[in-house]
Design a protein around this motif. Structure first.
Motif, PDB file in Angstrom:
ATOM      1  N   GLU A 254       0.829  -1.208   0.000  1.00 28.04           N
ATOM      2  CA  GLU A 254       0.000   0.000   0.000  1.00 28.04           C
ATOM      3  C   GLU A 254       0.859   1.251   0.000  1.00 28.04           C
ATOM      4  OE1 GLU A 254      -3.877   1.989   2.188  1.00 28.04           O
ATOM      5  OE2 GLU A 254      -2.960   0.194   3.046  1.00 28.04           O
ATOM      6  N   SER A 256      -1.059   4.301  -0.639  1.00 26.87           N
ATOM      7  CA  SER A 256      -2.151   5.265  -0.741  1.00 26.87           C
ATOM      8  C   SER A 256      -1.880   6.552   0.021  1.00 26.87           C
ATOM      9  CB  SER A 256      -3.437   4.637  -0.212  1.00 26.87           C
ATOM     10  OG  SER A 256      -3.748   3.468  -0.937  1.00 26.87           O
ATOM     11  N   GLY A 278      -2.660  -1.158  -2.814  1.00 28.33           N
ATOM     12  CA  GLY A 278      -3.286   0.140  -2.585  1.00 28.33           C
ATOM     13  C   GLY A 278      -2.505   1.255  -3.246  1.00 28.33           C
ATOM     14  N   LYS A 280      -4.090   4.333  -4.129  1.00 29.84           N
ATOM     15  CA  LYS A 280      -5.168   5.319  -4.108  1.00 29.84           C
ATOM     16  C   LYS A 280      -4.613   6.717  -3.840  1.00 29.84           C
ATOM     17  CE  LYS A 280      -9.472   6.202  -1.544  1.00 29.84           C
ATOM     18  NZ  LYS A 280     -10.344   5.671  -0.458  1.00 29.84           N
ATOM     19  N   GLN A 300      -7.393  -7.367  -4.455  1.00 30.26           N
ATOM     20  CA  GLN A 300      -8.092  -6.090  -4.493  1.00 30.26           C
ATOM     21  C   GLN A 300      -7.058  -5.032  -4.890  1.00 30.26           C
ATOM     22  OE1 GLN A 300     -11.566  -5.663  -3.802  1.00 30.26           O
ATOM     23  NE2 GLN A 300     -11.424  -7.891  -3.963  1.00 30.26           N
ATOM     24  N   ASN A 302      -6.584  -1.220  -5.737  1.00 29.31           N
ATOM     25  CA  ASN A 302      -7.261   0.059  -5.549  1.00 29.31           C
ATOM     26  C   ASN A 302      -6.496   1.164  -6.269  1.00 29.31           C
ATOM     27  OD1 ASN A 302      -8.468   2.441  -4.608  1.00 29.31           O
ATOM     28  ND2 ASN A 302      -8.997   1.506  -2.656  1.00 29.31           N
ATOM     29  N   GLU A 304      -8.225   4.128  -7.012  1.00 27.50           N
ATOM     30  CA  GLU A 304      -9.220   5.197  -6.920  1.00 27.50           C
ATOM     31  C   GLU A 304      -8.572   6.579  -6.825  1.00 27.50           C
ATOM     32  OE1 GLU A 304     -13.085   3.466  -4.779  1.00 27.50           O
ATOM     33  OE2 GLU A 304     -11.319   3.467  -3.487  1.00 27.50           O
ATOM     34  N   LEU A 335     -10.505  -1.425  -8.528  1.00 31.37           N
ATOM     35  CA  LEU A 335     -11.339  -0.286  -8.177  1.00 31.37           C
ATOM     36  C   LEU A 335     -10.754   0.972  -8.815  1.00 31.37           C
ATOM     37  CD1 LEU A 335     -11.623  -2.453  -5.789  1.00 31.37           C
ATOM     38  CD2 LEU A 335     -12.555  -0.557  -4.475  1.00 31.37           C
ATOM     39  N   THR A 337     -12.639   4.115  -9.120  1.00 31.10           N
ATOM     40  CA  THR A 337     -13.481   5.271  -8.825  1.00 31.10           C
ATOM     41  C   THR A 337     -12.670   6.564  -8.905  1.00 31.10           C
ATOM     42  OG1 THR A 337     -14.613   3.861  -7.217  1.00 31.10           O
ATOM     43  CG2 THR A 337     -15.118   6.211  -7.151  1.00 31.10           C
TER      44      THR A 337
END
Length: 383
Positions: A254, A256, A278, A280, A300, A302, A304, A335, A337
């Protein structure tokens, strides 16, 4: 000892061999822990001591007979400097130790720990935490010497953690967390050998590219290089994504919320099946082909709130094919978004040719409100 350092708030949870069935049940304590308040619960014996002098705290441990403690949580209410003395717990063994300074105090309370503060518990303590303190006066971590059973070390919201450079050998350590602290980037990261670290959290420490590179060098030459499974560098000051290929067991990564400018992602190579990636809020505006290498069947991923305008076949197709092997509720997801995608002909590979992959893409939107799954495949007939 100065008067200002004598008053403490202490919560002690003492584990017993008999555990009650109802966690809310209270029973009579087997010993008198006055002036502390004592409860016997499903967790064991819970003793809460509020605003006591250090001498009184030492006395509570000295005169009580229960030898093995489940946890000790100590929160000071003093100002200035708190110096924990040698043999603070008498001969008691604590499985979990939590040292807390008042979070609202400004400036933060300065804490020093005598090398022998926890002398008798070094064979039994499995978790040690420090929160909201200033360790400027702590030049080393000798108070952890000989902690052969320690599997989790956690420092959070703490200033001047340069003493981490002198961390003693902790052979059983599995998780190290230094979160929202200062000073870690000022010193060499400790050689954790023979530790086989599995989880490393370094979030919010203001680490720049050079500091992270030096940490990776230290880890890469240690016994943890083949055991690390989780690495979190969220909310630091990176301007590029560090290479992680050397960590052969890494499955969770991660970055993020890092304070970075526009940037691109080149290659992330994972070993075993990936759990989580991650990325993000990184201001990513480009991802190069074959950037994600590894087994993403259950991952997963991410992405976003970046600045991606392309959802490229050479980046995502292989990953999505792995994810769709499993049912949508079980397989992995990407993901996306909050990315301003262009849904022109470059997206034909997904919308027209690989509709089966769409369930694994979450919240893809173009033109401000057109969802990927609502786009008409026939509109890509001339692409």
């Amino acid at each position: 000892m100065q008067t200002s350092v004598n008053y403490l708030f202490l919560i002690i949870v003492i584990g017993l061999t008999t555990v009650l069935a109802n966690p809310t049940t209270r029973a009579v304590c087997p010993e008198d822990y006055s002036p502390c308040v004592c409860d016997l619960t499903a967790n064991g014996l819970e003793v809460t001591c509020v605003v006591l002098a250090l001498a009184d705290v030492v006395n509570v441990f000295f005169r009580t007979q229960n030898l093995f403690l489940y946890s000790v949580s100590l929160t000071t209410s003093a100002t200035g400097l708190v110096a924990l003395p040698a043999d603070l717990l008498s001969d008691k063994r604590a499985q979990n130790i939590h040292l807390n300074c008042p979070s609202a105090t400004s400036p933060k309370l300065s804490l020093t720990i005598d090398p022998a503060s926890f002398e008798f518990t070094r064979f039994n303590t499995t978790r040690f935490e420090i929160h909201d303190c200033d360790l400027a006066g702590q030049t080393d971590m000798r108070f952890l010497s000989g902690f052969v059973a320690l599997h989790t070390l956690h420092l959070e919201n703490t200033l001047n953690v340069e003493a981490m450079a002198n961390l003693p050998s902790l052979p059983a350590l599995k998780e190290l967390a230094v979160v929202n602290c200062t000073g870690l980037g000022n010193v060499a990261f400790p050689d954790l050998t023979p530790t086989r670290l599995e989880r490393l959290h370094l979030d919010g420490n203001g680490l720049n590219n050079e500091a992270v590179a030096n940490i990776f060098i230290a880890l890469g030459s240690s016994s943890s290089v083949s055991s690390l499974k989780l690495l979190s560098l969220a909310n630091n000051a990176l301007t590029k994504i560090p290479t992680i290929a050397s960590f052969s067991q890494l499955i969770t990564y991660e970055l993020s919320y890092n304070a970075v400018p526009f940037m691109s992602l080149s290659t992330l190579i994972f070993g075993p099946p990936v759990n989580f990636v991650g990325l993000k809020n990184l201001s990513l505006n480009a991802i190069e082909g074959d950037a994600f290498q590894g087994n993403f069947t259950y991952a997963q991923v991410n992405l976003e709130n970046n600045k991606l305008t392309e959802f490229r076949e050479d980046v995502f197709k292989s990953m999505l094919q792995q994810m769709t092997i499993q049912p949508p509720a079980i397989g992995g997801q990407v993901l996306v978004t909050g990315n301003p995608f262009d849904c022109g002909c470059p997206l034909a590979w997904l919308i027209r040719d690989n509709q089966i992959l769409l369930p694994s893409v979450k919240n893809g939107v173009c033109g401000g409100f057109f969802r990927f799954e609502d786009l008409n495949p026939d509109a890509y007939g001339n692409c």
